[in-house]
Write a protein that holds these residues in place. Sequence first.
Motif, mmCIF file in Angstrom:
data_model
loop_
_atom_site.group_PDB
_atom_site.id
_atom_site.type_symbol
_atom_site.label_atom_id
_atom_site.label_comp_id
_atom_site.label_asym_id
_atom_site.label_seq_id
_atom_site.Cartn_x
_atom_site.Cartn_y
_atom_site.Cartn_z
ATOM 1 N N PRO A 9 3.744 2.434 -17.338
ATOM 2 C CA PRO A 9 3.792 1.055 -16.844
ATOM 3 C C PRO A 9 5.216 0.691 -16.384
ATOM 4 O O PRO A 9 6.177 0.854 -17.142
ATOM 5 C CB PRO A 9 3.397 0.214 -18.064
ATOM 6 N N THR A 10 5.342 0.252 -15.155
ATOM 7 C CA THR A 10 6.623 -0.201 -14.612
ATOM 8 C C THR A 10 6.382 -0.904 -13.278
ATOM 9 O O THR A 10 5.575 -0.441 -12.486
ATOM 10 C CB THR A 10 7.619 0.962 -14.407
ATOM 11 N N PRO A 11 7.104 -1.983 -13.023
ATOM 12 C CA PRO A 11 7.000 -2.619 -11.708
ATOM 13 C C PRO A 11 7.806 -1.879 -10.638
ATOM 14 O O PRO A 11 7.746 -2.221 -9.467
ATOM 15 C CB PRO A 11 7.579 -4.021 -11.958
ATOM 16 N N ASN A 12 8.551 -0.844 -11.058
ATOM 17 C CA ASN A 12 9.421 -0.093 -10.148
ATOM 18 C C ASN A 12 8.902 1.310 -9.842
ATOM 19 O O ASN A 12 9.671 2.202 -9.508
ATOM 20 C CB ASN A 12 10.829 0.005 -10.754
ATOM 21 N N ALA A 13 7.602 1.495 -9.928
ATOM 22 C CA ALA A 13 7.008 2.821 -9.777
ATOM 23 C C ALA A 13 7.354 3.470 -8.439
ATOM 24 O O ALA A 13 7.723 4.645 -8.387
ATOM 25 C CB ALA A 13 5.495 2.742 -9.945
ATOM 26 N N SER A 14 7.236 2.740 -7.363
ATOM 27 C CA SER A 14 7.519 3.311 -6.043
ATOM 28 C C SER A 14 8.968 3.758 -5.936
ATOM 29 O O SER A 14 9.259 4.837 -5.409
ATOM 30 C CB SER A 14 7.200 2.295 -4.948
ATOM 31 N N ARG A 15 9.870 2.956 -6.453
ATOM 32 C CA ARG A 15 11.294 3.320 -6.398
ATOM 33 C C ARG A 15 11.549 4.611 -7.177
ATOM 34 O O ARG A 15 12.244 5.503 -6.703
ATOM 35 C CB ARG A 15 12.152 2.184 -6.958
ATOM 36 N N TYR A 16 10.994 4.711 -8.389
ATOM 37 C CA TYR A 16 11.212 5.908 -9.198
ATOM 38 C C TYR A 16 10.561 7.141 -8.571
ATOM 39 O O TYR A 16 11.123 8.229 -8.601
ATOM 40 C CB TYR A 16 10.710 5.706 -10.619
ATOM 41 N N LEU A 17 9.378 6.977 -8.005
ATOM 42 C CA LEU A 17 8.704 8.075 -7.306
ATOM 43 C C LEU A 17 9.606 8.606 -6.193
ATOM 44 O O LEU A 17 9.839 9.816 -6.088
ATOM 45 C CB LEU A 17 7.371 7.584 -6.738
ATOM 46 N N CYS A 21 11.505 12.294 -6.032
ATOM 47 C CA CYS A 21 11.188 13.196 -4.925
ATOM 48 C C CYS A 21 12.443 13.549 -4.119
ATOM 49 O O CYS A 21 12.663 14.716 -3.783
ATOM 50 C CB CYS A 21 10.127 12.583 -4.027
ATOM 51 N N LYS A 22 13.265 12.576 -3.824
ATOM 52 C CA LYS A 22 14.509 12.851 -3.092
ATOM 53 C C LYS A 22 15.440 13.737 -3.911
ATOM 54 O O LYS A 22 16.071 14.645 -3.375
ATOM 55 C CB LYS A 22 15.217 11.546 -2.730
ATOM 56 N N TRP A 24 14.704 16.003 -6.163
ATOM 57 C CA TRP A 24 14.255 17.391 -6.236
ATOM 58 C C TRP A 24 14.001 18.021 -4.867
ATOM 59 O O TRP A 24 13.747 19.217 -4.768
ATOM 60 C CB TRP A 24 13.029 17.508 -7.133
ATOM 61 N N SER A 25 14.091 17.238 -3.801
ATOM 62 C CA SER A 25 13.827 17.801 -2.468
ATOM 63 C C SER A 25 14.887 18.806 -2.034
ATOM 64 O O SER A 25 14.652 19.614 -1.142
ATOM 65 C CB SER A 25 13.714 16.690 -1.418
ATOM 66 N N HIS A 26 16.037 18.790 -2.673
ATOM 67 C CA HIS A 26 17.100 19.746 -2.349
ATOM 68 C C HIS A 26 16.835 21.104 -2.987
ATOM 69 O O HIS A 26 17.458 22.097 -2.603
ATOM 70 C CB HIS A 26 18.455 19.215 -2.829
ATOM 71 N N LYS A 27 15.920 21.123 -3.951
ATOM 72 C CA LYS A 27 15.669 22.340 -4.730
ATOM 73 C C LYS A 27 14.254 22.900 -4.564
ATOM 74 O O LYS A 27 14.056 24.098 -4.672
ATOM 75 C CB LYS A 27 15.925 22.013 -6.203
ATOM 76 N N TYR A 28 13.279 21.993 -4.319
ATOM 77 C CA TYR A 28 11.873 22.391 -4.275
ATOM 78 C C TYR A 28 11.182 21.794 -3.051
ATOM 79 O O TYR A 28 11.628 20.789 -2.517
ATOM 80 C CB TYR A 28 11.136 21.887 -5.526
ATOM 81 N N PRO A 29 10.030 22.371 -2.662
ATOM 82 C CA PRO A 29 9.223 21.735 -1.611
ATOM 83 C C PRO A 29 8.674 20.398 -2.116
ATOM 84 O O PRO A 29 8.093 20.326 -3.201
ATOM 85 C CB PRO A 29 8.086 22.728 -1.368
ATOM 86 N N VAL A 30 8.902 19.346 -1.335
ATOM 87 C CA VAL A 30 8.515 17.994 -1.725
ATOM 88 C C VAL A 30 7.898 17.281 -0.528
ATOM 89 O O VAL A 30 8.394 17.405 0.593
ATOM 90 C CB VAL A 30 9.750 17.196 -2.215
ATOM 91 N N LYS A 31 6.827 16.523 -0.802
ATOM 92 C CA LYS A 31 6.232 15.630 0.193
ATOM 93 C C LYS A 31 6.045 14.289 -0.495
ATOM 94 O O LYS A 31 5.582 14.247 -1.641
ATOM 95 C CB LYS A 31 4.870 16.144 0.665
ATOM 96 N N PHE A 32 6.395 13.193 0.195
ATOM 97 C CA PHE A 32 6.183 11.905 -0.443
ATOM 98 C C PHE A 32 6.168 10.751 0.554
ATOM 99 O O PHE A 32 6.704 10.851 1.655
ATOM 100 C CB PHE A 32 7.242 11.637 -1.517
ATOM 101 N N THR A 33 5.493 9.691 0.128
ATOM 102 C CA THR A 33 5.516 8.382 0.781
ATOM 103 C C THR A 33 5.954 7.407 -0.308
ATOM 104 O O THR A 33 6.263 7.823 -1.434
ATOM 105 C CB THR A 33 4.126 7.989 1.308
ATOM 106 N N SER A 34 5.902 6.132 -0.018
ATOM 107 C CA SER A 34 6.284 5.162 -1.047
ATOM 108 C C SER A 34 5.238 5.065 -2.170
ATOM 109 O O SER A 34 5.550 4.585 -3.257
ATOM 110 C CB SER A 34 6.518 3.788 -0.424
ATOM 111 N N GLN A 35 4.008 5.543 -1.915
ATOM 112 C CA GLN A 35 2.956 5.460 -2.931
ATOM 113 C C GLN A 35 2.551 6.800 -3.551
ATOM 114 O O GLN A 35 1.965 6.804 -4.631
ATOM 115 C CB GLN A 35 1.681 4.829 -2.343
ATOM 116 N N ASN A 36 2.806 7.908 -2.880
ATOM 117 C CA ASN A 36 2.342 9.207 -3.372
ATOM 118 C C ASN A 36 3.419 10.257 -3.196
ATOM 119 O O ASN A 36 4.183 10.215 -2.238
ATOM 120 C CB ASN A 36 1.093 9.657 -2.614
ATOM 121 N N ARG A 38 4.394 14.712 -4.097
ATOM 122 C CA ARG A 38 4.036 16.039 -4.608
ATOM 123 C C ARG A 38 5.310 16.874 -4.638
ATOM 124 O O ARG A 38 5.997 17.004 -3.621
ATOM 125 C CB ARG A 38 2.996 16.705 -3.714
ATOM 126 N N ILE A 39 5.616 17.412 -5.822
ATOM 127 C CA ILE A 39 6.791 18.250 -6.005
ATOM 128 C C ILE A 39 6.313 19.599 -6.515
ATOM 129 O O ILE A 39 5.663 19.678 -7.561
ATOM 130 C CB ILE A 39 7.773 17.618 -7.006
#
Length: 93
Positions: A9-17, A21-22, A24-36, A38-39
């Motif tokens: 539970p958090t009102p900041n879920a999108s920010r933390y997502l 993602c950003k 770990w994107s330097h180290k792993y394949p990552v895809k993301f939007t503000s709502q979803n 995948r790392i």
Amino acid sequence: MSVAVTRVPTPNASRYLQQLCKHWSHKYPVKFTSQNGRIEMSAAVLILDADPEGLGLRLTAEAENIERMEGVVADHLKRFAFREELLFDWKPA
């Protein structure tokens, strides 16, 4: 493979997502939007889903790595959320 899920539970879920993602994107394949997101980490795959009430996490890893990876994901998110306390209650899926 083992799967663990939790809803944080958090009102900041999108920010933390997006931060995770950003981060770990330097180290792993990552895809993301503000709502979803995948790392694809070397030891696990993490699926993230954000909505106004919280962050859903689905972690898939080898059985011997699942508990360690739960901790890795939680520790990283807790660092981003230093202004609030995030609660993780991982359950097998």
